[in-house]
Write a protein that holds these residues in place. Structure first.
Motif, short mmCIF file in Angstrom:
data_model
loop_
_atom_site.label_atom_id
_atom_site.label_comp_id
_atom_site.label_asym_id
_atom_site.label_seq_id
_atom_site.Cartn_x
_atom_site.Cartn_y
_atom_site.Cartn_z
N MET A 179 36.21 44.15 43.76
CA MET A 179 37.18 44.33 44.85
C MET A 179 37.99 45.59 44.58
O MET A 179 38.69 45.67 43.56
N ASP A 180 37.89 46.55 45.47
CA ASP A 180 38.57 47.83 45.26
C ASP A 180 40.08 47.65 45.24
O ASP A 180 40.77 48.28 44.43
N ALA A 181 40.61 46.80 46.11
CA ALA A 181 42.05 46.62 46.20
C ALA A 181 42.66 46.15 44.88
O ALA A 181 43.78 46.51 44.53
N GLN A 218 30.47 52.81 42.82
CA GLN A 218 31.57 52.10 42.16
C GLN A 218 32.86 52.35 42.95
O GLN A 218 33.03 53.38 43.58
N HIS A 219 33.77 51.38 42.90
CA HIS A 219 35.02 51.50 43.64
C HIS A 219 35.85 52.68 43.11
O HIS A 219 35.99 52.84 41.88
N PRO A 220 36.44 53.47 43.99
CA PRO A 220 37.21 54.63 43.53
C PRO A 220 38.41 54.26 42.68
O PRO A 220 38.74 54.97 41.72
N ILE A 254 38.02 32.34 32.43
CA ILE A 254 37.90 31.96 33.84
C ILE A 254 36.62 32.53 34.45
O ILE A 254 36.00 33.43 33.89
N ALA A 255 36.22 32.00 35.57
CA ALA A 255 34.98 32.40 36.22
C ALA A 255 35.01 33.87 36.62
O ALA A 255 35.99 34.35 37.20
N CYS A 256 33.92 34.58 36.34
CA CYS A 256 33.81 36.00 36.69
C CYS A 256 33.90 36.21 38.20
O CYS A 256 34.41 37.24 38.67
N ILE A 257 33.42 35.22 38.95
CA ILE A 257 33.39 35.31 40.41
C ILE A 257 34.80 35.49 40.98
O ILE A 257 34.97 36.05 42.07
N THR A 258 35.81 35.03 40.24
CA THR A 258 37.20 35.11 40.70
C THR A 258 37.60 36.54 41.04
O THR A 258 38.25 36.78 42.06
N CYS A 259 37.22 37.48 40.20
CA CYS A 259 37.59 38.88 40.39
C CYS A 259 36.44 39.75 40.88
O CYS A 259 36.66 40.69 41.64
N HIS A 260 35.23 39.43 40.43
CA HIS A 260 34.09 40.30 40.73
C HIS A 260 33.29 39.85 41.95
O HIS A 260 32.35 40.54 42.36
N GLY A 261 33.66 38.69 42.52
CA GLY A 261 33.02 38.25 43.75
C GLY A 261 31.68 37.57 43.55
O GLY A 261 31.07 37.69 42.48
N ILE A 280 29.80 45.14 39.23
CA ILE A 280 29.09 45.00 37.95
C ILE A 280 27.66 44.49 38.10
O ILE A 280 26.90 44.51 37.13
N SER A 281 27.26 44.04 39.28
CA SER A 281 25.91 43.48 39.43
C SER A 281 24.85 44.52 39.12
O SER A 281 24.95 45.67 39.52
N GLY A 282 23.84 44.11 38.35
CA GLY A 282 22.75 44.99 37.99
C GLY A 282 23.02 45.91 36.82
O GLY A 282 22.12 46.66 36.40
N TYR A 283 24.21 45.87 36.26
CA TYR A 283 24.50 46.69 35.09
C TYR A 283 23.69 46.18 33.89
O TYR A 283 23.41 44.98 33.80
N PRO A 284 23.30 47.04 32.95
CA PRO A 284 22.52 46.58 31.79
C PRO A 284 23.26 45.51 30.99
O PRO A 284 24.47 45.64 30.74
#
Length: 211
Positions: free
Chosen positions: A52-54, A162-164, A39-46, A60-64
């Motif tokens: 999304m912290d909740a 990063q989200h806690p 499924i599309a990454c955008i679904t969970c990672h925006g 993950i944006s900009g990660y190597p």
């Protein structure tokens, strides 16, 4: 014979690169892979890769790209366990995994402040992040993850901003053995030595650096 071998290896490399280029990383991120399970990454990672912290979905944006691609393969192999990522990782082809990793790496990531070990730490989280606790053989987080947890190379991802909830989930995963994709069980050793209050404090500290 050596010339023939070089030609063959060169041809295989060119094929792998062209295959990765043929896969559209942006389309995979936004619409999913060729297999319906991916499924599309955008679904969970925006849309901006900020997560999304909740839901416990990481930024993950900009990660190597090398780090992201390795994580996808680690979900496949079981050295990382997650019921949502497993079918996605299995659904992506190697070319799609590489392409979407390269696209995510190209996405903009918020700047975070640089905090060196020269700073006098305040509180439990910052003390562990900047000094560690060598009485328990716990190294400071920044020794591997860089000043302020900005990330180092392709093996040590950013922690700052990063989200806690994600940071806490990963430390618990290292601690209970459901994540074991590090070198020489370094993170497993650290996580098992941390108390619950220390895990929470570290997560809150690094999350706060991105705010």
């Amino acid at each position: 014979m050596r010339s023939i071998t070089k030609l063959i290896c060169g041809g295989l490399l060119a094929t792998a690169v062209s295959s990765a280029l043929a896969a559209d990383g942006q389309a995979i991120y936004q619409k999913g892979g060729s297999n319906p399970g991916a499924i599309a990454c955008i679904t969970c990672h925006g849309p901006e890769g900020m997560g999304m912290d909740a839901g416990g979905f990481p930024h993950i944006s900009g990660y190597p790209a090398e780090y992201l691609n390795k994580q996808i393969h680690d979900f496949r192999s079981g050295t990382r366990q997650n019921p949502i990522m497993l079918p996605i990782a299995n659904g992506l082809t190697d070319e799609e995994a590489l392409a979407v990793s390269q696209y995510i790496a190209s996405m903009k990531s918020p700047k975070t402040p640089e905090v060196t070990r020269a700073k006098k730490p305040e509180g439990e989280g910052e003390t562990l992040a900047l000094r560690g606790d060598w009485t328990r053989n716990i190294p400071e987080c920044v020794v591997c993850h860089g000043p302020g947890g900005v990330g180092v190379g392709t093996s040590f991802p950013p922690l700052a901003g990063q989200h806690p909830s994600y940071l806490k989930n990963q430390l618990h995963a290292w601690k209970n053995g459901t994540r074991k994709n590090d070198h020489a069980d370094l993170m497993g050793h650290i996580a098992r030595a941390l108390t619950e209050s220390e895990i929470d404090a570290i997560a809150q500290y690094f999350s706060g650096l991105g705010k």
